[in-house]
Design an enzyme around this catalytic site. Structure first.
Site, PDB file in Angstrom:
ATOM      1  N   PRO A 110       0.833  -1.209   0.000  1.00 43.69           N
ATOM      2  CA  PRO A 110       0.000   0.000   0.000  1.00 43.69           C
ATOM      3  C   PRO A 110       0.868   1.259   0.000  1.00 43.69           C
ATOM      4  O   PRO A 110       1.270   1.760   1.049  1.00 43.69           O
ATOM      5  CB  PRO A 110      -0.821  -0.127   1.291  1.00 43.69           C
ATOM      6  CG  PRO A 110       0.036  -0.961   2.198  1.00 43.69           C
ATOM      7  CD  PRO A 110       0.791  -1.907   1.317  1.00 43.69           C
ATOM      8  N   ASP A 138       5.695   2.508   2.272  1.00 46.33           N
ATOM      9  CA  ASP A 138       4.849   1.354   2.558  1.00 46.33           C
ATOM     10  C   ASP A 138       4.063   1.645   3.833  1.00 46.33           C
ATOM     11  O   ASP A 138       4.635   1.689   4.926  1.00 46.33           O
ATOM     12  CB  ASP A 138       5.728   0.115   2.735  1.00 46.33           C
ATOM     13  CG  ASP A 138       4.920  -1.159   2.992  1.00 46.33           C
ATOM     14  OD1 ASP A 138       3.708  -1.056   3.253  1.00 46.33           O
ATOM     15  OD2 ASP A 138       5.515  -2.254   2.954  1.00 46.33           O
ATOM     16  N   HIS A 139       2.744   1.820   3.690  1.00 44.19           N
ATOM     17  CA  HIS A 139       1.923   2.217   4.833  1.00 44.19           C
ATOM     18  C   HIS A 139       1.797   1.113   5.883  1.00 44.19           C
ATOM     19  O   HIS A 139       1.395   1.367   7.023  1.00 44.19           O
ATOM     20  CB  HIS A 139       0.533   2.640   4.360  1.00 44.19           C
ATOM     21  CG  HIS A 139      -0.070   3.751   5.169  1.00 44.19           C
ATOM     22  ND1 HIS A 139       0.135   3.865   6.522  1.00 44.19           N
ATOM     23  CD2 HIS A 139      -0.857   4.792   4.828  1.00 44.19           C
ATOM     24  CE1 HIS A 139      -0.516   4.927   6.978  1.00 44.19           C
ATOM     25  NE2 HIS A 139      -1.114   5.507   5.964  1.00 44.19           N
ATOM     26  N   ARG A 140       2.127  -0.125   5.532  1.00 45.85           N
ATOM     27  CA  ARG A 140       2.101  -1.188   6.534  1.00 45.85           C
ATOM     28  C   ARG A 140       3.188  -0.993   7.574  1.00 45.85           C
ATOM     29  O   ARG A 140       3.000  -1.308   8.757  1.00 45.85           O
ATOM     30  CB  ARG A 140       2.286  -2.555   5.858  1.00 45.85           C
ATOM     31  CG  ARG A 140       1.212  -2.921   4.852  1.00 45.85           C
ATOM     32  CD  ARG A 140       1.588  -4.199   4.132  1.00 45.85           C
ATOM     33  NE  ARG A 140       2.875  -4.063   3.427  1.00 45.85           N
ATOM     34  CZ  ARG A 140       3.468  -5.050   2.768  1.00 45.85           C
ATOM     35  NH1 ARG A 140       2.885  -6.248   2.704  1.00 45.85           N
ATOM     36  NH2 ARG A 140       4.617  -4.856   2.150  1.00 45.85           N
ATOM     37  N   ALA A 141       4.333  -0.472   7.130  1.00 37.95           N
ATOM     38  CA  ALA A 141       5.483  -0.352   8.020  1.00 37.95           C
ATOM     39  C   ALA A 141       5.653   1.043   8.606  1.00 37.95           C
ATOM     40  O   ALA A 141       6.212   1.205   9.694  1.00 37.95           O
ATOM     41  CB  ALA A 141       6.760  -0.742   7.265  1.00 37.95           C
TER      42      ALA A 141
END
Length: 407
Positions: A208, A379-382
């Site tokens: 994402p 990376d919006h997850r991290a």
């Protein structure tokens, strides 16, 4: 009876939407349930399905244009209907037509009634019923939809039908070899190009991305670079300063120096910065190890050596594997600003454009400034937005006050 086709409210509380693609053209016959167009909103891409049998008489909104929900986007004719006064139909609905001349079914740009009627009969006008996604997949794979049998409602071809046609048991793997055709040549993909394609598709499809942009004033850095190069054993480039600034910013904001795994967030102890290098066989990203602990001269020497070995195809695996952050610089090609695709499993990549002379406002006065445009893909997850913005502010501060890199 002719009627207006209006932009539907395809998602809750949407006020506007855009036609991404018309799947039919003017004069095409429409059956109940057919997809007429693909509608794009902020969060969704949905099909506009026909609610009755009709003919698409006129397209009022071209693909790519955004309009309000409820606005007319097309005109539907009844089956066999002709001599429709579209201008009168629009006027009756309180819509002002774009052209001052009356528009009817016989006007230029609108299918003639006899053609419209022909669209509803005869084998020559037989249509293949398929979902837009199935059409896109088939086009990408060079598959003729007429060869497929649809498993969807009323025999409609859907995604699974296209995928089934390319199952290993159905279609043998293509032979990768150069093929000359009419007006084009096919060149087999190299292993490197296949790897690049696979990783970029994986990144774009599964990571994402979000993007932050910043502009850095470059006057002080350019002046310092000129001073350093008067006595440096090798010329220091702007890119060398960027590598150093990225590395220091990663050290000062260690929560950005991470990568994502399915089980844990990996935090790195040193800043290993990858630098994208273009070669004849594709893009590769050699790693400047421990860049935060190296001088500008050491970084310059490493980048020069790694880039040369990359273009010669002599990099060792340990020289391009790993790394915690990537820089992609297209400034030397005159690109002002762009967005780069993250290099997984890393959590961010910085896209760097050219330094430009542009008007800037300083202390209330208009001046000419040297400005560098950068875009951070994350990376919006991290990494969350506030953290990425904090890191970008530190990077900008180092670029605009470069003496901080030398202390």
């Amino acid at each position: 009876m002719a009627k207006l086709l209006r932009m539907p409210e395809v998602s809750a509380n949407a006020t506007h939407a855009a036609i991404q693609n018309w799947t039919l053209k003017e004069g095409d016959a429409i059956s109940l349930g057919d997809c007429i167009a693909e509608i794009e909103t902020e969060k969704a891409l949905v099909e506009l399905a026909a609610e009755e049998d009709a003919v698409l008489g006129k397209i009022l909104v071209e693909a790519g244009r955004e309009v309000e929900v409820g606005a007319p986007i097309g005109v539907l004719f009844g089956v066999g209907e002709s001599n429709v006064d579209i201008a009168a139909l629009l006027a009756g609905a309180g819509v002002v037509p774009a052209a001052s001349a009356p528009v009817t079914a016989d006007a230029p740009g609108v299918q003639a009634p006899v053609h419209v009627a022909a669209a509803t009969t005869g084998p020559a006008r037989a249509r293949i019923f398929a979902s837009p996604l199935a059409r896109r997949l088939a086009a990408a794979k060079g598959l003729d939809l007429a060869s497929l049998k649809g498993s969807g409602p009323n025999g409609r071809i859907v995604k699974r039908d296209v995928e089934a046609a390319f199952a290993p048991s159905v279609l043998p793997a293509p032979v990768a070899m150069p093929v000359s055709g009419a007006g084009f040549d096919e060149v087999a993909h190299s292993s490197m190009r296949k790897t690049i394609a696979r990783r970029l598709v994986e990144s774009k499809a599964t990571v994402p991305h979000f993007y932050l942009e910043v502009e850095c004033r470059m006057e002080r850095l350019l002046a310092l670079r000129e001073q350093v190069n008067q006595s440096a054993p090798r010329k220091i480039s702007i890119n060398d300063f960027i590598v150093k600034a990225v590395a220091i910013a990663l050290r000062q904001v260690p929560a950005m120096n991470v990568s994502w795994t399915d089980t844990a967030l990996r935090r790195y102890h040193q800043a290993d910065v990858c630098v994208a290098v273009s070669t004849d066989t594709g893009l590769i990203t050699p790693v400047v190890r421990n860049a935060d602990g190296k001088t500008l001269s050491q970084i310059s020497a490493d980048v020069l050596q790694l880039a040369g070995r990359a273009r010669e195809g002599r990099l060792q695996p340990e020289e391009y594997q790993g790394g915690s952050f990537t820089i992609s610089n297209l400034g030397m090609f005159g690109v002002q600003q762009f967005s780069a695709i993250i290099n997984p499993p890393q959590a961010a990549i910085l896209a760097v454009g050219a330094t430009r002379q542009i008007p800037v406002v300083e202390d209330g006065e208009l001046k000419i400034g040297s400005v560098l445009g950068c875009t951070l893909s994350v990376d919006h997850r991290a990494v969350d937005g506030a953290l990425a913005a904090q890191w970008l502010a530190v990077f900008k501060g180092l670029m605009e006050n470069p003496l901080g890199m030398l202390i």
